[in-house]
Design a protein around this motif. Structure first.
Motif, PDB file in Angstrom:
ATOM      1  N   MET A 155       0.821  -1.214   0.000  1.00 48.36           N
ATOM      2  CA  MET A 155       0.000   0.000   0.000  1.00 48.36           C
ATOM      3  C   MET A 155       0.855   1.263   0.000  1.00 48.36           C
ATOM      4  SD  MET A 155      -3.127  -0.943   2.586  1.00 48.36           S
ATOM      5  CE  MET A 155      -4.373  -2.149   2.159  1.00 48.36           C
ATOM      6  N   ARG A 156       1.950   1.233   0.766  1.00 44.97           N
ATOM      7  CA  ARG A 156       2.765   2.440   0.880  1.00 44.97           C
ATOM      8  C   ARG A 156       3.628   2.667  -0.358  1.00 44.97           C
ATOM      9  NH1 ARG A 156       4.472   0.951   7.099  1.00 44.97           N
ATOM     10  NH2 ARG A 156       2.543   1.674   8.089  1.00 44.97           N
ATOM     11  N   VAL A 157       4.112   1.591  -0.966  1.00 39.62           N
ATOM     12  CA  VAL A 157       4.991   1.726  -2.119  1.00 39.62           C
ATOM     13  C   VAL A 157       4.194   1.931  -3.400  1.00 39.62           C
ATOM     14  CG1 VAL A 157       6.723   0.559  -3.534  1.00 39.62           C
ATOM     15  CG2 VAL A 157       6.838   0.386  -1.031  1.00 39.62           C
ATOM     16  N   HIS A 158       3.164   1.120  -3.614  1.00 38.14           N
ATOM     17  CA  HIS A 158       2.427   1.145  -4.879  1.00 38.14           C
ATOM     18  C   HIS A 158       1.115   1.927  -4.792  1.00 38.14           C
ATOM     19  CE1 HIS A 158       5.179  -1.830  -6.581  1.00 38.14           C
ATOM     20  NE2 HIS A 158       5.086  -2.486  -5.441  1.00 38.14           N
ATOM     21  N   GLY A 159       0.592   2.091  -3.586  1.00 36.57           N
ATOM     22  CA  GLY A 159      -0.648   2.852  -3.435  1.00 36.57           C
ATOM     23  C   GLY A 159      -1.887   1.985  -3.581  1.00 36.57           C
ATOM     24  N   LEU A 160      -2.963   2.425  -2.951  1.00 38.94           N
ATOM     25  CA  LEU A 160      -4.225   1.688  -3.003  1.00 38.94           C
ATOM     26  C   LEU A 160      -4.775   1.601  -4.417  1.00 38.94           C
ATOM     27  CD1 LEU A 160      -6.129   2.946   0.162  1.00 38.94           C
ATOM     28  CD2 LEU A 160      -5.666   0.563  -0.413  1.00 38.94           C
ATOM     29  N   ARG A 161      -4.562   2.658  -5.201  1.00 41.89           N
ATOM     30  CA  ARG A 161      -5.160   2.693  -6.539  1.00 41.89           C
ATOM     31  C   ARG A 161      -4.539   1.663  -7.482  1.00 41.89           C
ATOM     32  NH1 ARG A 161      -4.726   9.147  -7.230  1.00 41.89           N
ATOM     33  NH2 ARG A 161      -2.827   8.661  -6.065  1.00 41.89           N
ATOM     34  N   SER A 162      -3.358   1.115  -7.098  1.00 40.73           N
ATOM     35  CA  SER A 162      -2.729   0.116  -7.956  1.00 40.73           C
ATOM     36  C   SER A 162      -3.343  -1.268  -7.780  1.00 40.73           C
ATOM     37  CB  SER A 162      -1.229   0.032  -7.641  1.00 40.73           C
ATOM     38  OG  SER A 162      -1.014  -0.512  -6.348  1.00 40.73           O
ATOM     39  N   LEU A 163      -4.129  -1.449  -6.721  1.00 40.10           N
ATOM     40  CA  LEU A 163      -4.707  -2.759  -6.437  1.00 40.10           C
ATOM     41  C   LEU A 163      -6.006  -2.948  -7.216  1.00 40.10           C
ATOM     42  CD1 LEU A 163      -4.121  -2.867  -2.578  1.00 40.10           C
ATOM     43  CD2 LEU A 163      -2.747  -3.915  -4.369  1.00 40.10           C
ATOM     44  N   SER A 164      -6.216  -4.166  -7.642  1.00 37.38           N
ATOM     45  CA  SER A 164      -7.388  -4.479  -8.463  1.00 37.38           C
ATOM     46  C   SER A 164      -8.611  -4.733  -7.584  1.00 37.38           C
ATOM     47  CB  SER A 164      -7.111  -5.716  -9.319  1.00 37.38           C
ATOM     48  OG  SER A 164      -8.284  -6.151  -9.965  1.00 37.38           O
ATOM     49  N   ALA A 165      -9.752  -4.263  -8.058  1.00 31.33           N
ATOM     50  CA  ALA A 165     -11.036  -4.588  -7.434  1.00 31.33           C
ATOM     51  C   ALA A 165     -12.020  -5.062  -8.495  1.00 31.33           C
ATOM     52  CB  ALA A 165     -11.588  -3.371  -6.687  1.00 31.33           C
ATOM     53  N   SER A 166     -11.479  -5.610  -9.585  1.00 31.28           N
ATOM     54  CA  SER A 166     -12.306  -5.994 -10.729  1.00 31.28           C
ATOM     55  C   SER A 166     -13.080  -7.275 -10.448  1.00 31.28           C
ATOM     56  CB  SER A 166     -11.416  -6.188 -11.965  1.00 31.28           C
ATOM     57  OG  SER A 166     -10.522  -7.262 -11.750  1.00 31.28           O
ATOM     58  N   THR A 167     -14.062  -7.519 -11.278  1.00 34.82           N
ATOM     59  CA  THR A 167     -14.858  -8.736 -11.169  1.00 34.82           C
ATOM     60  C   THR A 167     -14.005  -9.974 -11.419  1.00 34.82           C
ATOM     61  OG1 THR A 167     -16.778  -7.503 -11.952  1.00 34.82           O
ATOM     62  CG2 THR A 167     -16.904  -9.908 -12.043  1.00 34.82           C
ATOM     63  N   SER A 168     -13.039  -9.879 -12.347  1.00 35.79           N
ATOM     64  CA  SER A 168     -12.187 -11.030 -12.638  1.00 35.79           C
ATOM     65  C   SER A 168     -11.321 -11.395 -11.438  1.00 35.79           C
ATOM     66  CB  SER A 168     -11.315 -10.744 -13.857  1.00 35.79           C
ATOM     67  OG  SER A 168     -10.437  -9.649 -13.603  1.00 35.79           O
ATOM     68  N   SER A 169     -10.856 -10.393 -10.677  1.00 36.09           N
ATOM     69  CA  SER A 169     -10.062 -10.676  -9.484  1.00 36.09           C
ATOM     70  C   SER A 169     -10.903 -11.372  -8.423  1.00 36.09           C
ATOM     71  CB  SER A 169      -9.476  -9.382  -8.914  1.00 36.09           C
ATOM     72  OG  SER A 169      -8.566  -8.788  -9.817  1.00 36.09           O
ATOM     73  N   LYS A 170     -12.131 -10.939  -8.264  1.00 34.58           N
ATOM     74  CA  LYS A 170     -13.019 -11.595  -7.297  1.00 34.58           C
ATOM     75  C   LYS A 170     -13.341 -13.022  -7.732  1.00 34.58           C
ATOM     76  CE  LYS A 170     -15.066  -7.186  -5.939  1.00 34.58           C
ATOM     77  NZ  LYS A 170     -16.267  -6.320  -5.944  1.00 34.58           N
ATOM     78  N   LYS A 171     -13.434 -13.228  -9.035  1.00 27.99           N
ATOM     79  CA  LYS A 171     -13.655 -14.580  -9.547  1.00 27.99           C
ATOM     80  C   LYS A 171     -12.450 -15.468  -9.267  1.00 27.99           C
ATOM     81  CE  LYS A 171     -14.987 -17.023 -13.781  1.00 27.99           C
ATOM     82  NZ  LYS A 171     -15.294 -16.872 -15.232  1.00 27.99           N
ATOM     83  N   LEU A 172     -11.231 -14.929  -9.446  1.00 29.64           N
ATOM     84  CA  LEU A 172     -10.020 -15.689  -9.132  1.00 29.64           C
ATOM     85  C   LEU A 172      -9.940 -16.010  -7.641  1.00 29.64           C
ATOM     86  CD1 LEU A 172      -7.348 -13.833 -11.308  1.00 29.64           C
ATOM     87  CD2 LEU A 172      -8.154 -16.179 -11.622  1.00 29.64           C
ATOM     88  N   LEU A 173     -10.400 -15.086  -6.796  1.00 32.84           N
ATOM     89  CA  LEU A 173     -10.405 -15.342  -5.352  1.00 32.84           C
ATOM     90  C   LEU A 173     -11.365 -16.480  -5.016  1.00 32.84           C
ATOM     91  CD1 LEU A 173      -9.593 -14.664  -2.466  1.00 32.84           C
ATOM     92  CD2 LEU A 173     -11.368 -12.880  -2.454  1.00 32.84           C
ATOM     93  N   ARG A 174     -12.529 -16.503  -5.636  1.00 36.24           N
ATOM     94  CA  ARG A 174     -13.471 -17.606  -5.395  1.00 36.24           C
ATOM     95  C   ARG A 174     -12.869 -18.940  -5.857  1.00 36.24           C
ATOM     96  NH1 ARG A 174     -17.217 -13.608  -7.096  1.00 36.24           N
ATOM     97  NH2 ARG A 174     -17.211 -14.413  -9.231  1.00 36.24           N
ATOM     98  N   LYS A 175     -12.136 -18.907  -6.959  1.00 39.27           N
ATOM     99  CA  LYS A 175     -11.471 -20.116  -7.446  1.00 39.27           C
ATOM    100  C   LYS A 175     -10.410 -20.583  -6.452  1.00 39.27           C
ATOM    101  CE  LYS A 175      -9.080 -21.847 -11.576  1.00 39.27           C
ATOM    102  NZ  LYS A 175      -8.524 -21.467 -12.896  1.00 39.27           N
ATOM    103  N   LEU A 176      -9.677 -19.643  -5.872  1.00 40.33           N
ATOM    104  CA  LEU A 176      -8.678 -19.977  -4.862  1.00 40.33           C
ATOM    105  C   LEU A 176      -9.328 -20.604  -3.630  1.00 40.33           C
ATOM    106  CD1 LEU A 176      -5.791 -19.832  -3.677  1.00 40.33           C
ATOM    107  CD2 LEU A 176      -6.322 -17.509  -2.932  1.00 40.33           C
ATOM    108  N   GLU A 177     -10.419 -20.019  -3.176  1.00 38.66           N
ATOM    109  CA  GLU A 177     -11.109 -20.562  -2.010  1.00 38.66           C
ATOM    110  C   GLU A 177     -11.663 -21.955  -2.281  1.00 38.66           C
ATOM    111  OE1 GLU A 177     -13.885 -17.416  -1.353  1.00 38.66           O
ATOM    112  OE2 GLU A 177     -12.575 -16.384   0.079  1.00 38.66           O
TER     113      GLU A 177
END
Length: 499
Positions: free
Chosen positions: A432-454
């Protein structure tokens, strides 16, 4: 007996499955959220590794020679080497230097190059046609010295090298001897830093017990080692210590009239250590699945907290922008109505009477709107900056962790979840401090990958665990059968002789 080639085939199949899960489920998600996965788990080397650590002259190299049944490593009372040596099976005896090893296209040791040229200058790789090495890679290390700061006496970072080898090893043997039962500063430093969290694959060995003149000396040294370990290893119970020796390797004669201690129990202990070493492939399978599950859990927590933080931040930003746009539209609409409808004639008359005709022009209104918008934009930017700073603190990310896991934490305390969180929290703060919050993804595809991981954590990885447990049980049953066969044959021959 169990076919080593068959065991290695099963291990290689498991490694391919583990690499597949890393590639399909973990790698893309980890790259989006800058979560580091270990290089060795992305391309897992096939040979199980056994790391030998300990004080100098504690018998590490001699034990490796005993396992291999050949004089591969130099031995002696004084330190014989200041580098690491990897020993494995090969049709011919061969020795490679460190630089050749890390650049060899068929050997998966490229990651060792990051330890520096000084380390590579002391690194060796040996092959020998010893049958016990066919499914093993043993790693001999330089003896510990009596200094907590080894960087002053070694040309490379010894502690970092130990940590890297220990993390990739499937079994770690730490040797002590009667002369130095755990008292060297370097040994204490290694236990308290580099080996923390690796207790599940650590065996402690008190070697050379055949050097004791009597049982009282053995008891005194054993007690000293237990005392030193109790101050070094943060555990309520003292770990088991394997007391052993190598037959025919005693380096000094007993005192005159000394009664040697009985060695039968120590023979059993040595056989247990050897058995644990030869179980390295089974340990490798356990460690592969356990490591995969651990990284999957840690990545899941990392992504969930990042998603919670970036989603909350973007919701607040959206509300602020909505408020800013609403105020701007309201101001524009009010000004337009004022200029063109309500009180227009009264304002124009009053302004003309005061000779302020210029102020009645549209430029006055536009300038006022621009000044107001600029002031509001400045306050908005300041507020967003302070908001990001408040999120990028330990207290801020703790809040998002509790939000992300409010359902689980409301049911029970979940000490395991808190422990995982404490281990990954510094990395999240760095991202968060180096890259910033805005660099992190909140897309639908990322949430789909998280569900796949779980889903992989819930189903796919436990299925691998059950397969490993089944294979280990099968291996154990086969070994028990092999042990029983000689006794059955002996009974049969006894009956035949009686007849």
């Amino acid at each position: 007996p169990l076919d080593p080639a068959h065991a290695m085939d099963n291990l290689l199949k498991l490694e391919r499955n583990v690499r597949s899960i890393y590639a399909r489920t973990l790698s893309l998600l980890a790259s989006r959220y800058r979560f580091s996965l270990p290089v060795s788990d992305k391309d897992v080397p096939g040979s199980p590794r056994v790391l030998f650590l300990g004080n100098h002259s504690s018998g590490k190299s001699s034990f490796i020679n005993y396992i291999a049944g050949a004089d591969i490593q130099e031995t002696g009372m004084a330190p014989t080497d200041d580098g690491f040596t990897l020993v494995t099976y090969g049709e011919d005896e061969e020795t490679l230097d460190g630089q050749t090893l890390v650049s060899h296209p068929e050997l998966d040791y490229q990651e060792l190059a990051s330890l520096g040229p000084e380390f590579l200058a002391k690194l060796r790789f040996k092959t020998h046609p010893a049958e016990n090495l066919r499914q093993l890679t043993v790693i001999d290390s330089p003896g510990m010295i009596d200094s907590a700061s080894s960087q002053q006496l070694r040309s490379y970072d010894f502690r970092e090298c130990v940590r890297r080898f220990a993390e990739s090893a499937d079994l770690i043997l730490f040797f002590f001897d009667p002369d130095k039962p755990g008292t060297t500063g370097e040994a204490i430093s290694i236990f308290t830093s580099e080996l923390v969290g690796l207790d599940h694959k650590l065996l402690i060995v008190l070697n050379k017990v055949d050097l004791f003149d009597n049982i009282r000396d053995f008891a005194r040294t054993y007690g000293t080692l237990c005392w030193n370990l109790s101050k070094t290893i943060p555990s309520k119970d003292t770990p088991r210590i394997y007391t052993t020796y190598l037959p025919g390797f005693a380096t000094r004669p007993l005192e005159e009239n000394a009664k040697p201690i009985p060695l039968e129990d120590f023979d059993i202990s040595r056989d247990e250590v050897v058995s644990e070493i030869m179980r390295a492939p089974a340990r490798r399978a356990d460690n592969l699945v356990s490591g995969l599950l651990s990284h999957a859990h840690r990545l899941s927590v990392h992504v969930k907290v990042c998603l919670e933080a970036v989603s909350a931040y973007r919701r607040l930003v959206s509300r602020l922008w909505l408020g800013f746009t609403g105020i701007l539209l309201l101001a524009a609409g009010t000004g337009w109505l004022t200029q063109n409808w309500w009180f227009k004639s009264d304002w124009e008359v009053a302004l003309r009477e005061q000779k302020w005709e210029a102020l009645s022009e549209p430029g006055l209104f536009i300038g006022s709107v621009i000044v107001g918008a600029s002031l509001f934009w400045w306050f908005l930017s300041l507020g967003l900056r302070n908001l990001r700073r408040s999120i990028e603190t330990e207290e801020g990310v703790d809040v998002f962790f509790k939000r992300a896991y409010k359902d689980e934490l409301s049911l029970k305390k979940r000490a395991d979840l808190y422990a995982t969180w404490e281990s990954i929290k510094p990395r999240i703060l760095d991202v968060m401090r180096v890259h910033g919050l805005r660099s992190l993804s909140a897309s639908t595809s990322s949430k789909k990958l998280l569900r796949k991981l779980e889903a992989a954590i819930e189903k796919e990885i436990p299925a691998l665990r059950r397969r490993v447990d089944f294979e280990n049980e099968s291996t154990h049953d086969e070994q028990e059968t092999v042990k029983q066969e000689p006794s059955d044959n002996a009974e049969l021959s006894t009956e035949e002789s009686e007849d």
